[in-house]
Scaffold this active site. Structure first.
Site, PDB file in Angstrom:
ATOM      1  N   ASP A   1      16.118 -18.433 -58.043  1.00 42.29           N
ATOM      2  CA  ASP A   1      15.721 -18.013 -56.707  1.00 42.29           C
ATOM      3  C   ASP A   1      14.645 -18.963 -56.214  1.00 42.29           C
ATOM      4  OD1 ASP A   1      15.436 -16.454 -54.352  1.00 42.29           O
ATOM      5  OD2 ASP A   1      13.737 -15.401 -55.219  1.00 42.29           O
ATOM      6  N   SER A   2      14.385 -18.909 -54.929  1.00 38.97           N
ATOM      7  CA  SER A   2      13.322 -19.725 -54.333  1.00 38.97           C
ATOM      8  C   SER A   2      11.978 -19.051 -54.594  1.00 38.97           C
ATOM      9  CB  SER A   2      13.544 -19.860 -52.830  1.00 38.97           C
ATOM     10  OG  SER A   2      13.500 -18.578 -52.221  1.00 38.97           O
TER      11      SER A   2
ATOM     12  N   HIS B   1      13.434 -11.071 -52.334  1.00 43.59           N
ATOM     13  CA  HIS B   1      11.995 -10.810 -52.406  1.00 43.59           C
ATOM     14  C   HIS B   1      11.639  -9.411 -51.887  1.00 43.59           C
ATOM     15  CE1 HIS B   1      11.509 -15.169 -52.948  1.00 43.59           C
ATOM     16  NE2 HIS B   1      10.219 -14.984 -53.178  1.00 43.59           N
TER      17      HIS B   1
ATOM     18  N   CYS C   1      19.394 -15.267 -54.716  1.00 40.50           N
ATOM     19  CA  CYS C   1      18.738 -15.630 -53.465  1.00 40.50           C
ATOM     20  C   CYS C   1      19.771 -15.529 -52.354  1.00 40.50           C
ATOM     21  CB  CYS C   1      18.196 -17.059 -53.564  1.00 40.50           C
ATOM     22  SG  CYS C   1      17.538 -17.742 -52.021  1.00 40.50           S
ATOM     23  N   ASN C   2      19.524 -14.692 -51.357  1.00 40.57           N
ATOM     24  CA  ASN C   2      20.464 -14.536 -50.246  1.00 40.57           C
ATOM     25  C   ASN C   2      20.665 -15.845 -49.490  1.00 40.57           C
ATOM     26  OD1 ASN C   2      21.138 -11.421 -49.602  1.00 40.57           O
ATOM     27  ND2 ASN C   2      19.109 -11.567 -50.497  1.00 40.57           N
ATOM     28  N   THR C   3      19.579 -16.568 -49.243  1.00 47.43           N
ATOM     29  CA  THR C   3      19.675 -17.805 -48.462  1.00 47.43           C
ATOM     30  C   THR C   3      20.487 -18.851 -49.201  1.00 47.43           C
ATOM     31  OG1 THR C   3      17.530 -17.354 -47.439  1.00 47.43           O
ATOM     32  CG2 THR C   3      18.347 -19.600 -47.296  1.00 47.43           C
TER      33      THR C   3
ATOM     34  N   CYS D   1      16.971 -10.132 -48.421  1.00 45.59           N
ATOM     35  CA  CYS D   1      16.271 -11.161 -49.194  1.00 45.59           C
ATOM     36  C   CYS D   1      15.859 -10.532 -50.512  1.00 45.59           C
ATOM     37  CB  CYS D   1      15.045 -11.675 -48.425  1.00 45.59           C
ATOM     38  SG  CYS D   1      13.992 -12.804 -49.371  1.00 45.59           S
TER      39      CYS D   1
ATOM     40  N   TYR E   1      13.194 -20.847 -49.038  1.00 46.29           N
ATOM     41  CA  TYR E   1      14.408 -21.569 -48.675  1.00 46.29           C
ATOM     42  C   TYR E   1      14.826 -21.257 -47.241  1.00 46.29           C
ATOM     43  CZ  TYR E   1      15.509 -22.988 -53.528  1.00 46.29           C
ATOM     44  OH  TYR E   1      15.502 -23.556 -54.773  1.00 46.29           O
TER      45      TYR E   1
END
Length: 259
Positions: A11-12, A185, A74-76, A183, A43
């Site tokens: 993940d970012s 997070h 990570c969704n992005t 997200c 990201y």
């Protein structure tokens, strides 16, 4: 591929640990390696090309550690790079996307909110999903600044509460009955979010669904770990390791890496 090889996640930053926790809860016997690319977070503000390049580097790192399956936590990264990752690497991939479907299927007001990064909401994959839901109004909100605050360890700060209020109150005023967290997070913000939302508004994130999908894919590829004892879990960060360690609990060791 060895069945005892680890599952890799990236993940970012620290947010994908919300996905890791669900996978570890469902599959405690699996070995895991988690990679937090905190140096390059978030990201969501980067171009598609940058996100793809970082996702490839993260995958290469995890494959060097002999990972048997990669979870793009990570969704992005999923919405911008999963297609390219699957084309480039032979290992199975699991991506995460905003869990719109259960909200769309269950909404009574026919209005749902989604809080996500700019990179996710602007992605082609997300727009394709939204177009298929014609019977509901989907209110989109970019969570500007939220990932940075989480990465700084400021989850319970006044600044976080004020930002969330700014983003969520208009959705409440529009009569949403579901809020989708887009997200990885954001599950760490649920206690703060619950202070703002009325009780009847349900909060949905992707963690449990991703864990179930991970179990399914392991079975489909015949790479489930046969060992019955708890697996080993290794964590890497290329930024300050303290925030990641605090999120995981002080008993977890986080190693520093750089690229």
């Amino acid at each position: 591929m060895q069945t005892t090889a680890p599952i890799g996640l990236f993940d970012s930053g620290i947010g994908g640990t919300s996905i890791w926790k669900e996978i570890n809860l469902l599959l405690p016997n699996e070995n895991t390696i988690y990679l937090a690319d905190s140096k390059n977070a978030p990201y969501g503000l980067k171009s598609k090309e940058e996100i793809i390049a970082l996702s490839i580097k993260n995958t290469e790192f995890l494959l060097e550690q002999n990972c048997k399956l990669i979870v793009v936590a990570c969704n992005t990264a999923t919405t911008n790079a999963i297609k390219e990752l699957r084309a480039k690497f032979k290992v199975p991939f699991i991506g995460i996307e905003p869990a719109l479907k259960p909200a769309v299927n269950q909404t009574k007001t026919h209005k749902i909110g989604i809080l996500a990064t700019k990179g996710t909401l602007n992605s082609e994959l997300f727009h394709e999903k939204v177009k298929s839901y014609t019977n509901v109004t989907i209110i989109e909100q970019i969570g500007h600044g939220l990932v940075q605050l989480i990465e700084n360890g400021d989850i319970d700060s006044i600044e976080m509460y004020e930002l969330l209020t700014t983003y969520l109150q208009p959705m409440v005023d529009e009569n949403i009955d579901y809020l989708v967290l887009g997200c990885s997070h954001y599950p760490y913000l649920i206690p703060q979010i619950k202070k703002i939302l009325p009780r009847h508004i349900q909060i949905i994130d992707s963690g449990e669904a991703v864990a179930r999908q991970t179990k399914t894919v392991l079975a489909e590829h015949n790479i489930k770990n046969p060992n019955t004892q708890n697996g080993t879990n290794v964590f890497y960060s290329n930024s300050d390791t303290e925030v990641l360690q605090n999120i995981l609990g002080c008993s977890k060791k986080v190693s520093f890496f750089d690229f």
